[in-house]
Design a protein around this motif. Structure first.
Motif, PDB file in Angstrom:
ATOM      1  N   THR A   1      -1.489   2.827   7.123  1.00 49.44           N
ATOM      2  CA  THR A   1      -1.388   3.437   5.742  1.00 49.44           C
ATOM      3  C   THR A   1      -1.747   5.025   5.960  1.00 49.44           C
TER       4      THR A   1
ATOM      5  N   VAL B   1       1.357   6.768   7.267  1.00 48.74           N
ATOM      6  CA  VAL B   1       2.468   6.790   6.248  1.00 48.74           C
ATOM      7  C   VAL B   1       2.122   7.735   5.102  1.00 48.74           C
ATOM      8  N   SER B   2       0.723   7.931   4.820  1.00 49.85           N
ATOM      9  CA  SER B   2       0.255   8.788   3.687  1.00 49.85           C
ATOM     10  C   SER B   2       0.602  10.360   4.358  1.00 49.85           C
TER      11      SER B   2
ATOM     12  N   ALA C   1       4.454  10.656   3.807  1.00 50.00           N
ATOM     13  CA  ALA C   1       4.632  10.989   2.380  1.00 50.00           C
ATOM     14  C   ALA C   1       4.121  12.535   2.170  1.00 50.00           C
TER      15      ALA C   1
ATOM     16  N   ASP D   1      -4.168  10.643   9.773  1.00 49.12           N
ATOM     17  CA  ASP D   1      -3.468  10.863   8.586  1.00 49.12           C
ATOM     18  C   ASP D   1      -2.533  12.417   8.587  1.00 49.12           C
TER      19      ASP D   1
ATOM     20  N   ARG E   1       0.854  -1.352  -0.072  1.00 50.87           N
ATOM     21  CA  ARG E   1       0.086  -0.134  -0.016  1.00 50.87           C
ATOM     22  C   ARG E   1       0.767   1.274  -0.112  1.00 50.87           C
ATOM     23  N   ILE E   2       1.947   1.299   0.628  1.00 53.32           N
ATOM     24  CA  ILE E   2       2.744   2.484   0.721  1.00 53.32           C
ATOM     25  C   ILE E   2       3.788   2.649  -0.134  1.00 53.32           C
TER      26      ILE E   2
ATOM     27  N   LEU F   1       3.065   5.569  -2.263  1.00 49.81           N
ATOM     28  CA  LEU F   1       3.117   6.836  -1.529  1.00 49.81           C
ATOM     29  C   LEU F   1       4.704   7.291  -1.327  1.00 49.81           C
TER      30      LEU F   1
END
Length: 364
Positions: A131, A134-135, A138, A92, A35-36, A39
């Motif tokens: 996720t 980490v979003s 990023a 997030d 998933r990452i 990103l």
């Protein structure tokens, strides 16, 4: 006979044990990496391919355009602001905080952040939560212009409570040897320019949470300092990343030193970028104060000196600039979506008897 049966039963129960039986889900970790990857790829920059999955990551300084660079590194976390994210279910934005706390420390020495690595630790990996975190990391890297080139996800059953996680980050930047900012050029008469913060940033949250507890406020309650927004969402406003605008100011000329107003506030940080024989005279009323800081001071009964020692009080970065460059730097910063103010001046230390003095008017 009974003992033998017991031993046989114990052995049979242990046969076929897996890492998942111990609470570590390797498949969840693999899903997270998948998933990452996009990103991280989106943060690619000159010198890096921003790929994940190897044992280590390369960065090409020559490919990034450097001739005689010095590397500058820094590591940090988000502190107890994570508790607010976890209890509010908003994950997030703390990744932006994590990047900001590291890269804002690099830029004060004139360094451009090049790459970033993160460490995410939890008891049981929740792929969706990780996720989201980490979003944010990023996005922070995108704002700072640095590549997310790797990291570590640690699943450690028994170390963390249900839903809890911890974050740490590590950033590396570079600056040409003859362009390092040391503060040696700071002189009496220089003007102190402050750049507005976005809020509390990532320092002092243990005190903020104490005040919330005393007031009986929950994170889902309306924020008394931010109409129409919940306490949790407002306090999770991410730390401002100043990298690009501060680097532009430095390259324009006349910037003698830069200070990140982080843990320790004004009193602990400003002396780090000013020669010992000089002091910083700050005008407390020279910039608009965000309502959250009025709430902290009044609601918590926090003394003004403690406010300036603990919080940024509305100013996240301070630049000491040559007086004849004051308006040029102010215009540049304000044109680049920052809110910048002349908040003080550099004076001989003997004039104020200390390294930092904050009073109503600094006479800038």
């Amino acid at each position: 006979m009974g003992q033998n049966d017991g031993a046989s039963k114990d052995t049979s129960e242990r046969n076929g044990l897996t890492y998942a039986d111990a609470g570590v889900d390797i498949e969840a970790g693999n899903t997270l990496v998948d998933r990452i990857k996009p990103l991280a790829k989106a943060t690619a920059r000159a010198g890096s391919d921003a790929g994940l999955g190897g044992f280590g990551a390369f960065f090409d300084l020559k490919g990034a355009g450097y001739n005689d660079p010095l590397l500058v590194s820094g590591t940090d976390g988000v502190g107890t602001k994570l508790k607010i994210a976890i209890e509010s279910g908003i994950h997030d934005t703390v990744g932006i905080d994590l990047v900001a706390m590291c890269v804002n420390d690099l830029v004060v020495q004139g360094a451009e952040p090049l790459f970033f690595l993160d460490y995410f630790a939890t008891g049981a990996l929740d792929v969706e939560t990780a996720t989201q975190v980490v979003s944010g990391i990023a996005e922070g890297c995108r704002q700072a212009g640095c590549a997310l080139i790797g990291g570590e996800t640690a699943e450690m059953p028994g170390m963390y409570g249900d839903g809890d996680y911890d974050l740490a980050g590590f950033a590396v930047g570079a600056v040409e040897r003859d362009e390092v900012l040391t503060g040696e050029d700071v002189q009496a008469g220089d003007v102190l320019i402050g750049i507005a913060s976005s809020g509390v940033h990532s320092n002092g949250f243990s005190l903020v949470r104490k005040i919330l507890s005393l007031d009986g406020l929950k994170f889902h309650n309306p924020a008394p300092f931010d109409p129409g927004v919940s306490v949790g969402k407002s306090l999770l406003t991410p730390t401002r990343i100043y990298v690009k605008d501060v680097l532009d100011a430095i390259r324009s000329g006349g910037v003698h030193s830069v200070c990140h107003i982080t843990g320790g506030g004004f009193y602990e940080n400003l002396p780090r970028v000013v020669p010992e024989d000089l002091g910083c005279l700050i005008g407390a009323g020279s910039w608009p104060r965000l309502p959250v800081f009025n709430w902290i001071e009044e609601g918590g009964g926090v003394h003004p000196n403690e406010m300036f020692r603990t919080f940024n009080c509305g100013i996240g970065m301070v630049l000491a600039v040559a007086r004849d460059q004051k308006q040029t730097i102010l215009d540049l910063l304000n044109a680049e979506s920052e809110q910048a103010y002349a908040i003080g001046r550099i004076v001989p230390r003997e004039e104020i008897g200390r390294s930092v003095q904050i009073k109503a008017d600094a006479g800038v």
